[in-house]
Design an enzyme around this catalytic site. Structure first.
Site, PDB file in Angstrom:
ATOM      1  N   LYS A  27     -14.970 -18.591 -56.362  1.00 56.59           N
ATOM      2  CA  LYS A  27     -14.956 -17.251 -56.956  1.00 56.59           C
ATOM      3  C   LYS A  27     -16.101 -16.464 -56.351  1.00 56.59           C
ATOM      4  O   LYS A  27     -17.103 -17.031 -55.913  1.00 56.59           O
ATOM      5  CB  LYS A  27     -15.146 -17.320 -58.476  1.00 56.59           C
ATOM      6  CG  LYS A  27     -14.556 -16.145 -59.204  1.00 56.59           C
ATOM      7  CD  LYS A  27     -13.060 -16.323 -59.438  1.00 56.59           C
ATOM      8  CE  LYS A  27     -12.443 -15.151 -60.149  1.00 56.59           C
ATOM      9  NZ  LYS A  27     -11.047 -15.437 -60.531  1.00 56.59           N
TER      10      LYS A  27
HETATM   11  P1  NAD Z   1      -8.437  -5.467 -63.849  1.00 62.35           P
HETATM   12  O1  NAD Z   1      -9.751  -4.982 -63.418  1.00 62.35           O
HETATM   13  O2  NAD Z   1      -7.232  -5.037 -63.094  1.00 62.35           O
HETATM   14  O3  NAD Z   1      -8.196  -5.089 -65.389  1.00 62.35           O
HETATM   15  C1  NAD Z   1      -9.094  -5.416 -66.405  1.00 62.35           C
HETATM   16  C2  NAD Z   1      -8.671  -4.669 -67.660  1.00 62.35           C
HETATM   17  O4  NAD Z   1      -9.472  -5.097 -68.751  1.00 62.35           O
HETATM   18  C3  NAD Z   1      -8.842  -3.154 -67.570  1.00 62.35           C
HETATM   19  O5  NAD Z   1      -7.746  -2.544 -68.208  1.00 62.35           O
HETATM   20  C4  NAD Z   1     -10.130  -2.895 -68.360  1.00 62.35           C
HETATM   21  O6  NAD Z   1     -10.189  -1.600 -68.912  1.00 62.35           O
HETATM   22  C5  NAD Z   1      -9.992  -3.949 -69.422  1.00 62.35           C
HETATM   23  N1  NAD Z   1     -11.238  -4.309 -70.076  1.00 62.35           N
HETATM   24  C6  NAD Z   1     -12.476  -4.492 -69.543  1.00 62.35           C
HETATM   25  N2  NAD Z   1     -13.358  -4.798 -70.486  1.00 62.35           N
HETATM   26  C7  NAD Z   1     -12.677  -4.825 -71.648  1.00 62.35           C
HETATM   27  C8  NAD Z   1     -13.025  -5.082 -72.991  1.00 62.35           C
HETATM   28  N3  NAD Z   1     -14.288  -5.373 -73.321  1.00 62.35           N
HETATM   29  N4  NAD Z   1     -12.055  -5.050 -73.922  1.00 62.35           N
HETATM   30  C9  NAD Z   1     -10.789  -4.746 -73.582  1.00 62.35           C
HETATM   31  N5  NAD Z   1     -10.381  -4.501 -72.332  1.00 62.35           N
HETATM   32  C10 NAD Z   1     -11.326  -4.531 -71.396  1.00 62.35           C
HETATM   33  O7  NAD Z   1      -8.532  -7.064 -63.882  1.00 62.35           O
HETATM   34  P2  NAD Z   1      -7.354  -8.127 -63.816  1.00 62.35           P
HETATM   35  O8  NAD Z   1      -7.174  -8.526 -62.404  1.00 62.35           O
HETATM   36  O9  NAD Z   1      -6.191  -7.656 -64.611  1.00 62.35           O
HETATM   37  O10 NAD Z   1      -8.027  -9.374 -64.557  1.00 62.35           O
HETATM   38  C11 NAD Z   1      -8.025  -9.519 -65.966  1.00 62.35           C
HETATM   39  C12 NAD Z   1      -8.305 -10.973 -66.322  1.00 62.35           C
HETATM   40  O11 NAD Z   1      -7.301 -11.803 -65.741  1.00 62.35           O
HETATM   41  C13 NAD Z   1      -9.631 -11.526 -65.813  1.00 62.35           C
HETATM   42  O12 NAD Z   1     -10.112 -12.483 -66.731  1.00 62.35           O
HETATM   43  C14 NAD Z   1      -9.242 -12.206 -64.515  1.00 62.35           C
HETATM   44  O13 NAD Z   1     -10.174 -13.204 -64.120  1.00 62.35           O
HETATM   45  C15 NAD Z   1      -7.905 -12.793 -64.920  1.00 62.35           C
HETATM   46  N6  NAD Z   1      -7.012 -13.131 -63.821  1.00 62.35           N
HETATM   47  C16 NAD Z   1      -6.634 -12.185 -62.900  1.00 62.35           C
HETATM   48  C17 NAD Z   1      -5.744 -12.528 -61.896  1.00 62.35           C
HETATM   49  C18 NAD Z   1      -5.228 -11.525 -60.903  1.00 62.35           C
HETATM   50  O14 NAD Z   1      -4.323 -11.864 -60.133  1.00 62.35           O
HETATM   51  N7  NAD Z   1      -5.708 -10.300 -60.877  1.00 62.35           N
HETATM   52  C19 NAD Z   1      -5.258 -13.842 -61.814  1.00 62.35           C
HETATM   53  C20 NAD Z   1      -5.647 -14.773 -62.774  1.00 62.35           C
HETATM   54  C21 NAD Z   1      -6.516 -14.395 -63.780  1.00 62.35           C
END
Ligand code: NAD
Length: 423
Positions: free
Chosen positions: A111
């Protein structure tokens, strides 16, 4: 080693290690391996000087952590967020190791992250930051070494700058250096919504186990970024009623169901700064959202959102962890005691890395697949992983989380035992 342990110490790293310890204890893992797998193989901290638009230079902290590479090159996203720190990145890298092993992908876990609020930077500043970060971690990454991808605060454009910077350094195009890039430079069809689609596939499996019907289900999603928005959209497309969604500014709620395509249009196309501004549904705080009565709750934002302080009030039948580490150890126990069916993060959100793997394979072969093939193969791999985990959980009398961790850790342990310890 003492100094590294001190640097790593934070709540997210403690959560990842506590989960690992529980699983290692239960599976009676070789004590030497236990010691090795608790700490990352390699951790790099970099300073990233960036010329800002006003001419000043700001220095940002960046990290890349490779937890394990016994089964293949390490793989894991890059996070841009003001709270990023070495411990959080190391925890996320460890979860990537178990996730890749559980899904049967030939990868280890890694990561990366930069301590920055990307929304405060101009596009040009963001590009300079990304390019300098890529240059700083260049010595330890590569398509056969360590392959980054998007995570919180990064997207396909950031991956494109990353790919270009790496390619400029080596002197020829290297599409396989990152996944989650645009289609025009070797990205894959279906990568953008892969994590959300995977969340829906495993939720359908859980519904089948519980004898529930998605047509009658209500869904609540925390986080409306890549994972949350696609999960909400595909859940609704598959027949469920999505009653609430949120972003960091709060959420919107409509017990009759939100119109997700319209919400997405207003949010993305009209460029609203928060979900509340879209004027769809009643406004609701993130704390309230997590305690709404629903069939399926999908935390898809950050880690440690469900804790001992609110777990008692969570009222879902299924918790599908789209985010990494959204549930603390105490909360996990409370939810388990309440009979909530938990689909753990390393299983629920593995759709992203599964399609990233497809992208990497397509880049290596210079041969690209159809969207249907990608969706079918994703469904096949993630559904098989769910079923194996569920059978393991029943056979050993452990929770789904413990079953997923034990299966992932066991595969990594087998690889270490086969390779031995160098020198
Ligand atoms: P992103 O940046 O696209 O979206 C994050 C979202 O969370 C945004 O809508 C933001 O406003 C919101 N957010 C931030 N802080 C917040 C809070 N305190 N309360 C509520 N909402 C909040 O990120 P993403 O890629 O969608 O990732 C989200 C989660 O999924 C993370 O934990 C990431 O590690 C995990 N993840 C992502 C992927 C991927 O392919 N992008 C894959 C596996 C896991």
């Amino acid at each position: 080693m003492g100094a590294l342990v001190k640097e790593l110490d934070n709540p997210t790293f403690r959560l990842a290690v506590a989960q690992f310890d529980q699983a290692a204890e239960r599976m009676n893992l070789d004590p030497n391996l236990r010691q090795r797998l608790k700490l990352p193989e390699r951790s790099l901290m970099v300073s990233i000087p960036v010329r800002m638009d006003d001419g000043t230079v700001k220095v940002f902290n960046g990290y890349r952590v490779q937890h394990d590479s016994s089964r293949g090159p390490s793989k894991g996203g890059i996070r841009y967020h003001p709270d990023v720190n070495l411990g959080e990145v190391a925890a996320l890298a460890m979860w990537m190791t178990w996730k890749c092993a559980l899904a049967g992908l030939p990868y280890g876990g890694a990561k990366g992250g930069v301590q920055v609020a990307p929304e405060r930077l101009s596009r040009a500043e963001l590009q300079r930051l990304t390019r300098r970060y890529a240059a700083e971690i260049f010595p330890i990454i590569g398509p056969d070494k360590d392959v980054p991808a998007p995570d919180v605060g990064t997207d396909a454009q950031v991956m494109a700058w990353f790919m270009d910077t790496y390619s400029q350094q080596v002197g020829f195009p290297v599409p396989g250096i990152v996944t989650g890039k645009p289609l025009s430079i070797g990205g894959s069809l279906g990568r953008e919504d892969a994590t959300g689609r995977g969340v829906v596939y495993v939720t359908l499996e859980a519904m089948r186990c519980l004898g529930l019907d998605l047509d009658k289900a209500s869904v609540v999603v925390q986080g409306f970024g890549n994972v949350g928005s696609h999960t909400a959209r595909i859940m609704q497309q598959s027949g469920a009623r999505v009653i609430a969604v949120s972003d960091k500014s709060g959420g919107v709620y409509n017990p009759k169901g939100l119109d997700i395509p319209e919400l997405l249009r207003r949010y993305r196309v009209d460029g609203h700064q928060s979900l509340g501004d879209t004027k769809m549904g009643d406004r609701i705080s993130n704390e309230e959202l997590l305690t709404l009565e629903c069939t399926i709750l999908v935390p898809a934002a950050l880690s440690e959102q469900i804790t001992r302080l609110n777990a008692d009030k969570v009222r879902c039948r299924i918790l599908a962890e789209g985010a990494n580490g959204p549930t603390t150890l105490d909360a996990d126990q409370i939810l388990t005691d309440k009979g909530v069916f938990i689909i753990p993060d390393i299983l629920a959100n593995s759709g992203g890395v599964i399609v990233s793997y497809f992208e990497w394979v397509q880049d290596a072969q210079r041969f690209f697949w159809k969207a249907e093939d990608i969706q079918d193969r994703l469904q096949e791999i993630i559904t098989a992983a769910f079923r194996r985990t569920q059978q393991f959980s029943t056979a050993k009398g452990v929770t789904m989380r413990m079953a997923a961790l034990m299966s992932g850790i066991d595969k990594v342990a087998q690889a270490h035992l086969a390779r031995g310890l160098y020198p």
